[in-house]
Design a protein around this motif. Sequence first.
Motif, short mmCIF file in Angstrom:
data_model
loop_
_atom_site.label_atom_id
_atom_site.label_comp_id
_atom_site.label_asym_id
_atom_site.label_seq_id
_atom_site.Cartn_x
_atom_site.Cartn_y
_atom_site.Cartn_z
N ASN A 168 63.39 63.09 40.83
CA ASN A 168 63.78 63.56 42.30
C ASN A 168 64.10 65.02 42.07
O ASN A 168 63.76 65.73 43.03
CB ASN A 168 65.02 62.64 42.76
N PRO B 139 73.33 59.81 47.27
CA PRO B 139 72.47 60.60 45.98
C PRO B 139 71.70 61.75 46.90
O PRO B 139 71.59 62.78 46.25
CB PRO B 139 71.51 59.52 45.78
N THR C 237 66.99 58.87 33.86
CA THR C 237 67.52 57.82 34.93
C THR C 237 68.76 57.61 34.64
O THR C 237 69.58 57.50 33.57
CB THR C 237 66.72 56.33 34.80
N TRP D 125 74.66 56.01 42.15
CA TRP D 125 73.73 55.86 41.41
C TRP D 125 73.72 54.43 40.73
O TRP D 125 74.65 54.33 40.09
CB TRP D 125 73.67 56.98 40.59
N GLU E 62 69.12 55.16 39.27
CA GLU E 62 68.53 56.23 40.06
C GLU E 62 67.64 57.20 39.28
O GLU E 62 68.21 57.84 38.15
CB GLU E 62 69.77 56.91 40.70
N LEU F 148 66.98 60.22 38.86
CA LEU F 148 67.46 61.51 39.23
C LEU F 148 66.63 62.73 38.77
O LEU F 148 66.45 63.57 39.56
CB LEU F 148 68.95 61.57 38.80
#
Lengths: 317, 317
Positions: free
Chosen positions: B93, B39, B76, B85, B88, B90
Motif C-alpha cells: 500500500n 489504516p 505485511t 492492522w 495488513e 502495508l
Amino acid sequence: MKSYAIGIDIGGTKISAGLVDPRGNILVRGRRPTVGTDPAAVLSAVCELVAELGPGGAEAVVGVGAAGWMDPSGSTVAFSPHLAWRDEPLRANLEAALGRDVLLSNDADAAGWAEYRFGAAAGEDNMVCVNLGTGIGGSLVLDGVLQRGRFGMAGEFGHQVMVPGGHRCACGNRGCWEQYASGNALAREGRALLAVHGATSYRLREASGNDPHAITGEMVGSLAVAGDEACIELVVEAGQWLGLGLANLAAVLDPGVMVIGGGLGSASPLLLETAEQAYRGSLSGRGYRPYARVVGAALGPDAGLVGAADLARNALD
Amino acid sequence: MKSYAIGIDIGGTKISAGLVDPRGNILVRGRRPTVGTDPAAVLSAVCELVAELGPGGAEAVVGVGAAGWMDPSGSTVAFSPHLAWRDEPLRANLEAALGRDVLLSNDADAAGWAEYRFGAAAGEDNMVCVNLGTGIGGSLVLDGVLQRGRFGMAGEFGHQVMVPGGHRCACGNRGCWEQYASGNALAREGRALLAVHGATSYRLREASGNDPHAITGEMVGSLAVAGDEACIELVVEAGQWLGLGLANLAAVLDPGVMVIGGGLGSASPLLLETAEQAYRGSLSGRGYRPYARVVGAALGPDAGLVGAADLARNALD
C-alpha cells in the motif's frame, strides 16, 4: 579429495572418527576408548585415528568436536568438563602433529549443525537444537549460520534459570532448566520417590536394588517405556518443563524447528510428545503466530562427528 | 541521493519521520500525532510526512518501524497492538502511494539495529538490545545480522517465563519476565505498597493523590531518583529481576554487549547498575568466561526512526 573431511568426536568415554563426504555420509569409521584426561594422550589418539581412516582421508581437513568451550575461531579449548584442557591450544597442536588444517567445535554445536545440514532440521534456516542428556546443551542456527556467540559460549540453554531459588545446579546457580528437564532431573526425582518408600516406587526399587545412587535418568525412562506408572509421571513432569523451556527459547529466537536430541531425547517419545504439547500450550502469543515444529533428532550419536567434519570443510576448504 | 533514506516511526501517540544519512544523522525531521487506528489515515499521514521532508528525500527509500509483528520479508503487518492492522499489506500500500521502495520493521528491531550501527553497540557484532518500557521488547544482532526469526517474531524477551505460576501477563501466560522488570511491574508493586497504607508509602500517596490507578512505572522511577526509600527498593527489586533475565539471555546467546533502552531503561541509572550487578552475580559459568558489557542505549527516542531508515537502505538500495 578436498571435498572429504574428517570428523572426530571426543566424548567422555570414547573417541569416534569418520571420513565424511559432502552429503554427510560416513565412508570410513574409527574408534577407541578415551585415553584418560591427558592432553598429549588425546592428541596421539586423534593422530592414530586419522591415519587409520586410510588414503581417502590423506588430505582431508579435520574437524574436532568436544564438550567444552572453544573460542569462536575454533582454535583454543577454554575449558572442558571431561578433559584436562584449560586454555589448551588444541588446534595448533593438532595442526602441527597432522600437517593439515584443523577446526575445533563444541560438540553440541557440531551435532546441531549436522542436524541442520543433513538431519531433522534440513531445509529450515532458523533452528534450535536441544541436547538432552544428563544435562541440557544446545546449539542454534539462525539465518543459516551457526551462532556461537561473542565468546563461543552460546547455546547453554540448560542454564536458563526457570525457577528462581529452585534446585541447585552444578553451574552454581539455582533453578536452571536442566535441573527440571534432563536425565539428572529424572534421576533426582526417582531417588526422591524411592526415599518415601511408597507403593508406587516398587519397580524403581527393584531396578535399582533399593540403592538410590543406582538410579539414573535412563533407568526412569526405561521403566516409563515399560509401563511403570510412577516413572511415566516423572517423564511427563520432565516433559512439561521441557516444553516450558522450549517456549522461552521460542520467545527469544522464534525458530522454525526445534530439534530434540541427546541420549534422553532420543529414547523417550513420551517425553517429546509431552514437551511439544506443553510448548504449544505455553508459547507467548499462541493463536496469533505459527508454531515451530518440535522433532526428534535424526542422526543419533553420529551427529557430532558428521557436524564437526562439515564445519571444518566449510571453514577451511 | 540514494544514500539518504527516510525513516518513519509509528508509535502509539505520534508518528515521527526523518531524512537519515548513511552515518545515522537526521537531516530533516517531521512529526504529527497518530491519527487514530484507521489504516487509511495512517497511510495518508505517512505520505504527507514523506513529502514534508523535502527534495533531499525525493528518491529516498522509506523504512517504516511500528510496534507489531511483521513478516520476515518486511511486507505485511501480522498484528499490531496500537493500530487496527491485521495481516495488513502495508508495504504494498505504501509503495503504491509513494511510488518507491518501502521496508517494514518491528520498532524494537529498528531501535536495536540503530544502536548496533550508530549507538551503544557500535563495533560489537553480537548484541542483545532490551527495550524497557511498560513491557519488555527487544532485538538481537548476531554475527552482524539482525535476527528476526523464522516468522519475524524473535526478540520477545519480555515473555520468557521466569516464575512459573507467577503474575499474570497480558500475553496469557504467568510469570513472564516483563511482569517483574518493566514499568508495569513497578506500577503494580507501587500500587501494592500504597494498598497496605504503610508509613513507607507516603510519598507515593502524595504523588498519586492516593489513587492506585494513577501510579505508573515512571512515577515510581522518579520518586526513586528523588530519594524515596520505598521506591528505591522497588527499583532495586526490578533491577535484580532485570539482571537475572539478562543472565538467561546470555546463557542462550552469549552476546558481547547488552544494551538497555526504552523509556524506563534510559531514566534510571540505579536500575541499570542493579541489573548489571545481578547479571554478573547470576551468569552461568561466571568466573570461567568473559562478561558481556551492560550499557544504556545511546540514541534515545530517535533510535526507531534511524534504524528503520538504515534497514531500508541496506535492504533496498
